[in-house]
Design a protein around this motif. Sequence first.
Motif, PDB file in Angstrom:
ATOM      1  N   ILE A  54       1.166  -1.273   0.032  1.00 25.60           N
ATOM      2  CA  ILE A  54      -0.241  -0.141   0.044  1.00 25.60           C
ATOM      3  C   ILE A  54       1.137   1.354  -0.295  1.00 25.60           C
ATOM      4  O   ILE A  54       1.952   1.403   0.832  1.00 25.60           O
ATOM      5  CB  ILE A  54      -1.017   0.092   0.743  1.00 25.60           C
ATOM      6  CG1 ILE A  54      -1.421  -1.089   0.933  1.00 25.60           C
ATOM      7  CG2 ILE A  54      -1.859   1.210   1.182  1.00 25.60           C
ATOM      8  CD1 ILE A  54      -2.777  -1.042   3.066  1.00 25.60           C
ATOM      9  N   SER A  59       2.373  -1.525   5.135  1.00 25.65           N
ATOM     10  CA  SER A  59       1.617  -2.970   4.926  1.00 25.65           C
ATOM     11  C   SER A  59       1.655  -3.485   3.495  1.00 25.65           C
ATOM     12  O   SER A  59       1.659  -2.622   2.756  1.00 25.65           O
ATOM     13  CB  SER A  59       0.036  -2.925   4.776  1.00 25.65           C
ATOM     14  OG  SER A  59      -0.659  -1.982   6.415  1.00 25.65           O
ATOM     15  N   LEU A  61       0.430  -6.309   0.836  1.00 30.88           N
ATOM     16  CA  LEU A  61      -1.574  -7.506  -0.033  1.00 30.88           C
ATOM     17  C   LEU A  61      -0.785  -8.508  -0.135  1.00 30.88           C
ATOM     18  O   LEU A  61      -1.246  -9.151  -0.021  1.00 30.88           O
ATOM     19  CB  LEU A  61      -1.500  -6.751   0.023  1.00 30.88           C
ATOM     20  CG  LEU A  61      -2.288  -4.863   0.523  1.00 30.88           C
ATOM     21  CD1 LEU A  61      -2.837  -3.844  -0.985  1.00 30.88           C
ATOM     22  CD2 LEU A  61      -2.390  -4.850   1.440  1.00 30.88           C
ATOM     23  N   GLY A  76      -9.316  -1.400   0.459  1.00 35.57           N
ATOM     24  CA  GLY A  76      -9.161  -0.671   1.915  1.00 35.57           C
ATOM     25  C   GLY A  76     -10.968  -0.405   1.803  1.00 35.57           C
ATOM     26  O   GLY A  76     -12.262  -0.522   1.025  1.00 35.57           O
ATOM     27  N   TYR A  77     -11.495  -0.228   2.997  1.00 34.62           N
ATOM     28  CA  TYR A  77     -13.140  -0.668   3.441  1.00 34.62           C
ATOM     29  C   TYR A  77     -13.855   1.091   3.478  1.00 34.62           C
ATOM     30  O   TYR A  77     -14.926   0.952   3.216  1.00 34.62           O
ATOM     31  CB  TYR A  77     -13.070  -1.139   5.077  1.00 34.62           C
ATOM     32  CG  TYR A  77     -13.284  -2.087   5.298  1.00 34.62           C
ATOM     33  CD1 TYR A  77     -12.714  -3.314   4.079  1.00 34.62           C
ATOM     34  CD2 TYR A  77     -13.602  -2.416   6.093  1.00 34.62           C
ATOM     35  CE1 TYR A  77     -12.456  -4.370   4.500  1.00 34.62           C
ATOM     36  CE2 TYR A  77     -13.412  -4.517   6.888  1.00 34.62           C
ATOM     37  CZ  TYR A  77     -13.010  -4.605   5.921  1.00 34.62           C
ATOM     38  OH  TYR A  77     -12.859  -6.119   6.032  1.00 34.62           O
ATOM     39  N   THR A  78     -12.695   2.172   4.057  1.00 33.40           N
ATOM     40  CA  THR A  78     -13.364   3.480   3.520  1.00 33.40           C
ATOM     41  C   THR A  78     -12.939   4.460   2.724  1.00 33.40           C
ATOM     42  O   THR A  78     -13.056   5.538   2.259  1.00 33.40           O
ATOM     43  CB  THR A  78     -12.713   4.264   4.647  1.00 33.40           C
ATOM     44  OG1 THR A  78     -11.081   3.660   4.962  1.00 33.40           O
ATOM     45  CG2 THR A  78     -13.298   3.391   6.333  1.00 33.40           C
TER      46      THR A  78
ATOM     47  N   ALA B 156     -14.389  -3.016  11.177  1.00 34.24           N
ATOM     48  CA  ALA B 156     -12.671  -2.670  11.197  1.00 34.24           C
ATOM     49  C   ALA B 156     -11.830  -3.281  10.348  1.00 34.24           C
ATOM     50  O   ALA B 156     -12.156  -4.183  10.349  1.00 34.24           O
ATOM     51  CB  ALA B 156     -11.912  -2.509  12.520  1.00 34.24           C
ATOM     52  N   ASP B 157     -10.882  -2.297   9.423  1.00 36.29           N
ATOM     53  CA  ASP B 157     -10.240  -2.699   8.100  1.00 36.29           C
ATOM     54  C   ASP B 157      -8.696  -3.797   9.122  1.00 36.29           C
ATOM     55  O   ASP B 157      -8.384  -2.847   9.171  1.00 36.29           O
ATOM     56  CB  ASP B 157     -10.187  -1.754   7.194  1.00 36.29           C
ATOM     57  CG  ASP B 157      -9.609  -2.177   5.980  1.00 36.29           C
ATOM     58  OD1 ASP B 157      -8.791  -3.022   6.246  1.00 36.29           O
ATOM     59  OD2 ASP B 157     -10.140  -1.356   4.879  1.00 36.29           O
ATOM     60  N   PRO B 158      -9.158  -4.639   9.052  1.00 35.75           N
ATOM     61  CA  PRO B 158      -8.531  -5.387   8.774  1.00 35.75           C
ATOM     62  C   PRO B 158      -6.479  -4.719   8.640  1.00 35.75           C
ATOM     63  O   PRO B 158      -4.863  -5.139   9.002  1.00 35.75           O
ATOM     64  CB  PRO B 158      -8.023  -6.944   9.431  1.00 35.75           C
ATOM     65  CG  PRO B 158      -9.303  -6.810   8.534  1.00 35.75           C
ATOM     66  CD  PRO B 158     -10.276  -6.154   8.137  1.00 35.75           C
ATOM     67  N   VAL B 159      -6.377  -4.522   7.729  1.00 29.83           N
ATOM     68  CA  VAL B 159      -5.483  -4.427   6.550  1.00 29.83           C
ATOM     69  C   VAL B 159      -5.065  -2.942   6.115  1.00 29.83           C
ATOM     70  O   VAL B 159      -3.896  -2.262   6.989  1.00 29.83           O
ATOM     71  CB  VAL B 159      -4.880  -4.907   5.287  1.00 29.83           C
ATOM     72  CG1 VAL B 159      -4.233  -5.805   4.100  1.00 29.83           C
ATOM     73  CG2 VAL B 159      -5.934  -6.430   5.165  1.00 29.83           C
ATOM     74  N   TRP B 160      -5.559  -2.194   6.383  1.00 29.08           N
ATOM     75  CA  TRP B 160      -5.972  -0.850   5.733  1.00 29.08           C
ATOM     76  C   TRP B 160      -6.110   0.275   7.063  1.00 29.08           C
ATOM     77  O   TRP B 160      -6.227   1.198   7.580  1.00 29.08           O
ATOM     78  CB  TRP B 160      -6.384  -0.127   5.150  1.00 29.08           C
ATOM     79  CG  TRP B 160      -6.814  -1.343   3.596  1.00 29.08           C
ATOM     80  CD1 TRP B 160      -7.463  -2.363   2.778  1.00 29.08           C
ATOM     81  CD2 TRP B 160      -6.079  -0.317   2.636  1.00 29.08           C
ATOM     82  NE1 TRP B 160      -6.323  -3.054   1.106  1.00 29.08           N
ATOM     83  CE2 TRP B 160      -6.100  -1.277   1.418  1.00 29.08           C
ATOM     84  CE3 TRP B 160      -5.600   1.192   1.835  1.00 29.08           C
ATOM     85  CZ2 TRP B 160      -5.113  -0.922   0.004  1.00 29.08           C
ATOM     86  CZ3 TRP B 160      -5.383   1.144   0.681  1.00 29.08           C
ATOM     87  CH2 TRP B 160      -5.055  -0.101  -0.021  1.00 29.08           C
ATOM     88  N   THR B 162      -8.098   0.927   9.243  1.00 20.98           N
ATOM     89  CA  THR B 162      -9.553   2.203   9.178  1.00 20.98           C
ATOM     90  C   THR B 162     -11.061   1.526  10.367  1.00 20.98           C
ATOM     91  O   THR B 162     -10.844   0.372   9.792  1.00 20.98           O
ATOM     92  CB  THR B 162      -9.920   2.792   8.033  1.00 20.98           C
ATOM     93  OG1 THR B 162      -9.621   1.952   7.011  1.00 20.98           O
ATOM     94  CG2 THR B 162      -8.789   3.721   7.306  1.00 20.98           C
ATOM     95  N   ALA B 163     -11.865   2.421   9.687  1.00 22.40           N
ATOM     96  CA  ALA B 163     -13.033   1.943  10.624  1.00 22.40           C
ATOM     97  C   ALA B 163     -14.190   2.330  10.102  1.00 22.40           C
ATOM     98  O   ALA B 163     -13.886   3.380   9.606  1.00 22.40           O
ATOM     99  CB  ALA B 163     -13.561   2.436  11.821  1.00 22.40           C
ATOM    100  N   MET B 164     -15.189   1.918   9.252  1.00 24.66           N
ATOM    101  CA  MET B 164     -15.910   1.916   8.461  1.00 24.66           C
ATOM    102  C   MET B 164     -16.970   2.580   9.162  1.00 24.66           C
ATOM    103  O   MET B 164     -17.694   0.989   9.797  1.00 24.66           O
ATOM    104  CB  MET B 164     -16.570   1.005   7.203  1.00 24.66           C
ATOM    105  CG  MET B 164     -17.575   1.426   6.356  1.00 24.66           C
ATOM    106  SD  MET B 164     -17.820   0.030   5.111  1.00 24.66           S
ATOM    107  CE  MET B 164     -18.405   0.897   3.384  1.00 24.66           C
TER     108      MET B 164
END
Lengths: 167, 243
Positions: A54, A59, A61, A76-78, B156-160, B162-164
């Motif tokens: 990333i 990190s 991947l 990414g989630y966000t 919770a995003d375990p890799v990036w 962050t939290a959505m």
Amino acid sequence: MKHAAYILLFILTLLVGCTEVECPLDNVVEMTCTVYDIESGKKVKIYDTLTVKIAGSDSTLYNRGVGFDEFAVPLGYTSSVDTLLCCLSNKAGQSAVDTIFVSHENLPHFESVDCPVVVFHRISHVAWTSHSLSVMPLTIDSIALIQSKVAYEDIENLRIFMRTLAD
Amino acid sequence: MKTSRIFASLCALLLISFFSLQSVSAQRDTTAVKGIQFVRKASTSDQQKGWLLNGVAVSGNLLGVFLANFTSYGEYEAALRLDFSERFFPIVEAGWGVCNKDNEETQLHYEAYAPYARIGLDYNFNKDRMSGNRIFGGFRVGFSSFKYDVSAQGVADPVWKTAMPFDYKGVSSNMLWMELVFGLEAKIWKGFRLGWSARYRRRLHQKENEPGAAWYVPGFGHNDTHTFGGTFNLVFDIGKTSK
């Protein structure tokens, strides 16, 4: 009446057996990338080393893949655009970094109160950078978006066309 | 844990229902005449054929009330039923489904409060229709249009790292389903009856929205392609059969 009571007990047994919660076993959501040769248009194995990181983070991947023709990385989630650094190196000691920019929409997915929420993605756009073959004789030529939805299924999302010096 | 509580309560209801049927048949035995016994032949009015209206019944589902108050979801439900020739029983069931569920492990909270309705028909398989006891087989078609809330502390995003945020209010959905019904019913006192039914429910159609399918559907229960359920009813008969 006796028969009816037995039937009810049987139904209640089924009721107990069928109310247990089952979350999906394969709950990993990753973007799958396949590797193709730009000249032949066929899937090829890469025998140089690839690590995907990333940008702006420590990190990793995908770590030190060799002899692969596909790999999978989480999004990414966000974030709305993920910047992935593809670090290529070979036995001759050459190395180079190509970058993939993945624009995506994040879609939270609720399965059950008893299962954790997962996040699916819909890829809208992909951009990339290449390097000169004189630095290292393997680089990203182009990328095609095959399947935009990233969910539980391990299906091909991106098709990465590689260019080599031999071509 | 919750399943075992429901199982225990259903077994208790079964026993109550079973013993009430036993007591009714016992009462009939004690009134038997010793010596020469005249057996009354069923008159044509007793063994009616076709669709002759015998009466109307209203009922309430006690199991739904119990579940609504002691578990994470349940229903407040009433029904209106017609009695044709003590054989065919068209029925309308309507209720208010409630669900308030928390899971400490997943940190998820789910809430839904909405009405539902079912319409269907029961058939009384009891050959002795004068006994006052009924063995039902039937079907229902149910529908509910509802809204639900689902939220979590944050995904919770375990890799990036962050939290959505995850907080959905008033997600609109609806479902159409069918039910196969098997039930028993016994006369307990004057026009009052007790009965239970076991139900196999199958989803026919559902509206699914962005965060995913509803977890609980009013009148259907835990949402799946199919599920099992049941009712325990207190019934009040109005008409011929109440006597």
